[in-house]
Design a protein around this motif. Structure first.
Motif, PDB file in Angstrom:
ATOM      1  N   GLU A   1       5.104 -26.164  10.541  1.00  0.00           N
ATOM      2  CA  GLU A   1       4.515 -27.060  11.673  1.00  0.00           C
ATOM      3  C   GLU A   1       4.570 -26.510  13.005  1.00  0.00           C
ATOM      4  O   GLU A   1       3.680 -26.594  13.543  1.00  0.00           O
ATOM      5  CB  GLU A   1       5.552 -28.411  11.443  1.00  0.00           C
ATOM      6  N   HIS A   2       5.698 -25.693  13.257  1.00  0.00           N
ATOM      7  CA  HIS A   2       5.345 -25.100  14.593  1.00  0.00           C
ATOM      8  C   HIS A   2       4.438 -24.142  14.667  1.00  0.00           C
ATOM      9  O   HIS A   2       3.947 -23.962  15.943  1.00  0.00           O
ATOM     10  CB  HIS A   2       6.954 -24.524  15.032  1.00  0.00           C
ATOM     11  N   ALA A   3       4.194 -23.675  13.832  1.00  0.00           N
ATOM     12  CA  ALA A   3       3.195 -22.506  13.574  1.00  0.00           C
ATOM     13  C   ALA A   3       1.976 -22.976  13.884  1.00  0.00           C
ATOM     14  O   ALA A   3       1.132 -22.630  14.940  1.00  0.00           O
ATOM     15  CB  ALA A   3       3.077 -21.729  12.369  1.00  0.00           C
ATOM     16  N   ARG A   4       1.393 -24.232  13.339  1.00  0.00           N
ATOM     17  CA  ARG A   4       0.280 -25.028  13.654  1.00  0.00           C
ATOM     18  C   ARG A   4       0.060 -25.540  14.944  1.00  0.00           C
ATOM     19  O   ARG A   4      -0.748 -25.370  15.746  1.00  0.00           O
ATOM     20  CB  ARG A   4       0.038 -26.039  12.549  1.00  0.00           C
ATOM     21  N   GLU A   5       1.314 -25.992  15.555  1.00  0.00           N
ATOM     22  CA  GLU A   5       1.538 -26.686  16.852  1.00  0.00           C
ATOM     23  C   GLU A   5       1.097 -25.222  17.803  1.00  0.00           C
ATOM     24  O   GLU A   5       0.617 -25.474  18.840  1.00  0.00           O
ATOM     25  CB  GLU A   5       2.777 -27.322  16.932  1.00  0.00           C
ATOM     26  N   LEU A   6       1.580 -24.080  17.772  1.00  0.00           N
ATOM     27  CA  LEU A   6       1.617 -22.958  18.636  1.00  0.00           C
ATOM     28  C   LEU A   6       0.367 -22.467  18.710  1.00  0.00           C
ATOM     29  O   LEU A   6      -0.176 -22.379  19.652  1.00  0.00           O
ATOM     30  CB  LEU A   6       2.619 -22.116  18.106  1.00  0.00           C
ATOM     31  N   TRP A   7      -0.291 -22.776  17.327  1.00  0.00           N
ATOM     32  CA  TRP A   7      -1.874 -22.091  17.345  1.00  0.00           C
ATOM     33  C   TRP A   7      -2.564 -23.095  17.973  1.00  0.00           C
ATOM     34  O   TRP A   7      -3.388 -22.219  18.841  1.00  0.00           O
ATOM     35  CB  TRP A   7      -2.068 -22.047  15.881  1.00  0.00           C
ATOM     36  N   ASP A   8      -2.445 -24.368  17.906  1.00  0.00           N
ATOM     37  CA  ASP A   8      -3.251 -24.957  18.710  1.00  0.00           C
ATOM     38  C   ASP A   8      -3.009 -25.101  20.296  1.00  0.00           C
ATOM     39  O   ASP A   8      -4.096 -25.173  21.139  1.00  0.00           O
ATOM     40  CB  ASP A   8      -3.213 -26.522  18.523  1.00  0.00           C
ATOM     41  N   LEU A   9      -1.927 -24.793  20.657  1.00  0.00           N
ATOM     42  CA  LEU A   9      -1.332 -24.661  22.204  1.00  0.00           C
ATOM     43  C   LEU A   9      -1.925 -23.567  22.604  1.00  0.00           C
ATOM     44  O   LEU A   9      -2.400 -23.159  23.715  1.00  0.00           O
ATOM     45  CB  LEU A   9       0.143 -24.500  22.458  1.00  0.00           C
TER      46      LEU A   9
ATOM     47  N   LEU B   1      -1.830  -7.420  16.084  1.00  0.00           N
ATOM     48  CA  LEU B   1      -2.802  -7.020  15.176  1.00  0.00           C
ATOM     49  C   LEU B   1      -2.295  -6.876  13.688  1.00  0.00           C
ATOM     50  O   LEU B   1      -2.845  -7.090  12.944  1.00  0.00           O
ATOM     51  CB  LEU B   1      -3.304  -5.381  15.664  1.00  0.00           C
ATOM     52  N   THR B   2      -0.793  -6.648  13.550  1.00  0.00           N
ATOM     53  CA  THR B   2      -0.323  -6.478  12.485  1.00  0.00           C
ATOM     54  C   THR B   2       0.069  -7.795  11.963  1.00  0.00           C
ATOM     55  O   THR B   2       0.606  -8.252  10.772  1.00  0.00           O
ATOM     56  CB  THR B   2       1.217  -5.825  12.545  1.00  0.00           C
ATOM     57  N   ALA B   3      -0.298  -8.997  12.632  1.00  0.00           N
ATOM     58  CA  ALA B   3      -0.119 -10.491  12.391  1.00  0.00           C
ATOM     59  C   ALA B   3       1.460 -10.759  12.201  1.00  0.00           C
ATOM     60  O   ALA B   3       1.978 -11.792  11.668  1.00  0.00           O
ATOM     61  CB  ALA B   3      -0.803 -11.099  10.998  1.00  0.00           C
ATOM     62  N   ASN B   4       2.186 -10.042  12.927  1.00  0.00           N
ATOM     63  CA  ASN B   4       3.753 -10.270  12.889  1.00  0.00           C
ATOM     64  C   ASN B   4       4.164 -11.446  13.939  1.00  0.00           C
ATOM     65  O   ASN B   4       5.161 -12.085  13.873  1.00  0.00           O
ATOM     66  CB  ASN B   4       4.535  -9.379  13.017  1.00  0.00           C
ATOM     67  N   HIS B   5       3.368 -11.479  15.108  1.00  0.00           N
ATOM     68  CA  HIS B   5       3.517 -12.231  16.156  1.00  0.00           C
ATOM     69  C   HIS B   5       2.265 -12.913  16.836  1.00  0.00           C
ATOM     70  O   HIS B   5       1.190 -12.349  16.459  1.00  0.00           O
ATOM     71  CB  HIS B   5       4.299 -11.592  17.187  1.00  0.00           C
ATOM     72  N   TYR B   6       2.350 -14.077  17.523  1.00  0.00           N
ATOM     73  CA  TYR B   6       1.402 -14.704  18.262  1.00  0.00           C
ATOM     74  C   TYR B   6       1.550 -14.161  19.670  1.00  0.00           C
ATOM     75  O   TYR B   6       2.712 -13.408  20.162  1.00  0.00           O
ATOM     76  CB  TYR B   6       1.431 -16.169  18.086  1.00  0.00           C
ATOM     77  N   TRP B   7       0.539 -14.324  20.537  1.00  0.00           N
ATOM     78  CA  TRP B   7       0.544 -13.872  21.860  1.00  0.00           C
ATOM     79  C   TRP B   7       1.871 -14.460  22.507  1.00  0.00           C
ATOM     80  O   TRP B   7       2.628 -13.893  23.397  1.00  0.00           O
ATOM     81  CB  TRP B   7      -0.674 -14.156  22.411  1.00  0.00           C
ATOM     82  N   LEU B   8       1.937 -15.789  22.273  1.00  0.00           N
ATOM     83  CA  LEU B   8       3.215 -16.381  23.035  1.00  0.00           C
ATOM     84  C   LEU B   8       4.456 -15.800  22.671  1.00  0.00           C
ATOM     85  O   LEU B   8       5.326 -15.972  23.472  1.00  0.00           O
ATOM     86  CB  LEU B   8       2.971 -18.051  22.770  1.00  0.00           C
ATOM     87  N   ASP B   9       4.591 -15.378  21.489  1.00  0.00           N
ATOM     88  CA  ASP B   9       5.813 -14.629  21.142  1.00  0.00           C
ATOM     89  C   ASP B   9       6.062 -13.621  22.084  1.00  0.00           C
ATOM     90  O   ASP B   9       7.279 -13.648  22.491  1.00  0.00           O
ATOM     91  CB  ASP B   9       5.965 -14.427  19.690  1.00  0.00           C
TER      92      ASP B   9
ATOM     93  N   ARG C   1      -4.948 -22.242  21.700  1.00  0.00           N
ATOM     94  CA  ARG C   1      -6.155 -22.271  21.921  1.00  0.00           C
ATOM     95  C   ARG C   1      -6.367 -23.228  22.938  1.00  0.00           C
ATOM     96  O   ARG C   1      -7.717 -22.816  23.725  1.00  0.00           O
ATOM     97  CB  ARG C   1      -6.902 -22.770  20.483  1.00  0.00           C
ATOM     98  N   SER C   2      -5.589 -24.207  23.414  1.00  0.00           N
ATOM     99  CA  SER C   2      -5.843 -24.882  24.466  1.00  0.00           C
ATOM    100  C   SER C   2      -5.626 -24.082  25.878  1.00  0.00           C
ATOM    101  O   SER C   2      -6.149 -24.551  26.962  1.00  0.00           O
ATOM    102  CB  SER C   2      -4.781 -26.147  24.433  1.00  0.00           C
ATOM    103  N   LEU C   3      -4.984 -22.992  25.628  1.00  0.00           N
ATOM    104  CA  LEU C   3      -4.626 -22.186  26.850  1.00  0.00           C
ATOM    105  C   LEU C   3      -5.779 -21.187  27.014  1.00  0.00           C
ATOM    106  O   LEU C   3      -5.539 -20.164  27.760  1.00  0.00           O
ATOM    107  CB  LEU C   3      -3.373 -21.621  26.495  1.00  0.00           C
ATOM    108  N   ARG C   4      -6.755 -20.910  25.941  1.00  0.00           N
ATOM    109  CA  ARG C   4      -7.811 -20.001  25.952  1.00  0.00           C
ATOM    110  C   ARG C   4      -7.280 -18.582  25.674  1.00  0.00           C
ATOM    111  O   ARG C   4      -7.893 -17.948  26.206  1.00  0.00           O
ATOM    112  CB  ARG C   4      -8.658 -20.172  27.419  1.00  0.00           C
ATOM    113  N   LEU C   5      -6.097 -18.529  25.016  1.00  0.00           N
ATOM    114  CA  LEU C   5      -5.815 -17.205  24.659  1.00  0.00           C
ATOM    115  C   LEU C   5      -6.643 -16.780  23.428  1.00  0.00           C
ATOM    116  O   LEU C   5      -7.028 -17.525  22.515  1.00  0.00           O
ATOM    117  CB  LEU C   5      -4.206 -17.369  24.136  1.00  0.00           C
ATOM    118  N   PRO C   6      -6.933 -15.440  23.548  1.00  0.00           N
ATOM    119  CA  PRO C   6      -7.724 -14.762  22.243  1.00  0.00           C
ATOM    120  C   PRO C   6      -7.175 -15.262  20.986  1.00  0.00           C
ATOM    121  O   PRO C   6      -6.059 -15.328  20.857  1.00  0.00           O
ATOM    122  CB  PRO C   6      -7.733 -13.499  22.382  1.00  0.00           C
ATOM    123  N   ASP C   7      -8.025 -15.631  20.057  1.00  0.00           N
ATOM    124  CA  ASP C   7      -7.644 -15.873  18.821  1.00  0.00           C
ATOM    125  C   ASP C   7      -7.200 -14.825  17.923  1.00  0.00           C
ATOM    126  O   ASP C   7      -7.876 -13.596  17.839  1.00  0.00           O
ATOM    127  CB  ASP C   7      -9.095 -16.509  18.087  1.00  0.00           C
TER     128      ASP C   7
END
Length: 250
Positions: A51-59, A213-221, A61-67
């Motif tokens: 649930e946190h992952a989905r919320e962070l993902w949406d956050l 790139l290895t999909a271990n973390h998001y930008w915000l991490d 995108r709202s902050l215009r961080l690269p996908d």
């Protein structure tokens, strides 16, 4: 006249130095070991983590961080880098941090208290976040097309499935890979000599790119890990200044 014999063992000052070094090694090993064990004890709570992952993902995108998924997909157009990125993630982070701390203690001893405090305080803050905010990494997030590069290309930092073994794989937030890489770069630039020391800035940049790139973390991490380390370093510097003022007043 009695012949002189060479003294056995290390001179007394050298023995004290070795003892002090051993004490610091044991201290850091114990405290960082407790941090690692604490991560294991933190309940990943998969439901909340996703649930946190989905919320962070949406956050993001709202902050215009690269996908992150698009970033990884575009990078995968070029061959040969995926395993190198995994190797960097698995092999470079901890040895680089340990070598940096050893360099500080041996050659820049005056900076050791603040570096030690920054490492230990950031580990403590991160551990609290792991308990309060479990987060599934991007490689586990369904529906976005992420490739788990470590399991696909190797080597992998995780020997077990999520929820098993000693490693808490739902502790993506924050990324101390990035935070401690930033600390290493700061220390090398601040206390090093010569123009080459500025190349140390490549370490946190490369680390941020690798963890995403290895999909271990998001930008915000990575951003959160960097902010925690900067904040802890600022606290350490303030404490040193306060102690120095108190000693002068006495």
């Amino acid at each position: 006249m009695r012949p002189t014999t060479a003294p056995r063992g290390l001179p007394r000052p050298d023995r004290r130095l070795v003892a002090a070094a051993a004490a610091q090694v044991v201290l850091m090993a114990v405290l960082l070991g407790l941090y690692g064990y604490g991560r294991h004890l933190a309940d990943g709570r998969p439901g909340e983590a996703f649930e946190h992952a989905r919320e962070l993902w949406d956050l993001e995108r709202s902050l215009r961080l690269p996908d992150e998924a698009v970033f990884q997909r575009e990078a995968l157009r070029w061959d040969g880098w995926a395993r190198a990125a995994n190797e960097y993630y698995v092999r470079v982070h901890f040895p680089a941090t340990v070598l940096f701390m050893a360099w500080i203690w041996i050659w820049r001893r005056h900076a050791w208290p603040r570096v030690r405090a920054a490492v230990l305080l950031s580990a403590a803050v991160s551990l609290v976040v792991h308990f309060l905010y479990p987060l599934a990494p991007p490689r586990m997030l369904p529906g976005h097309g992420f490739v788990d590069l470590m399991n696909t290309y190797g080597p992998s930092a995780y020997a077990t499935e999520p929820g098993e073994g000693m490693t808490n794989q739902f502790a993506a937030m924050p990324s101390l890979h990035v935070g401690w890489a930033l600390l290493v770069a700061w220390g090398v630039i601040r206390y090093g000599r010569g123009r080459w020391r500025y190349l140390a800035v490549l370490h946190p940049v490369a680390t941020m790119l690798v963890v995403v790139l290895t999909a271990n973390h998001y930008w915000l991490d990575g951003i959160a890990g960097s902010a925690i380390v900067i904040g802890c370093l600022a606290v350490a510097v303030r404490l040193e200044a306060s102690q120095a003022r108190d000693s002068v007043e006495e």
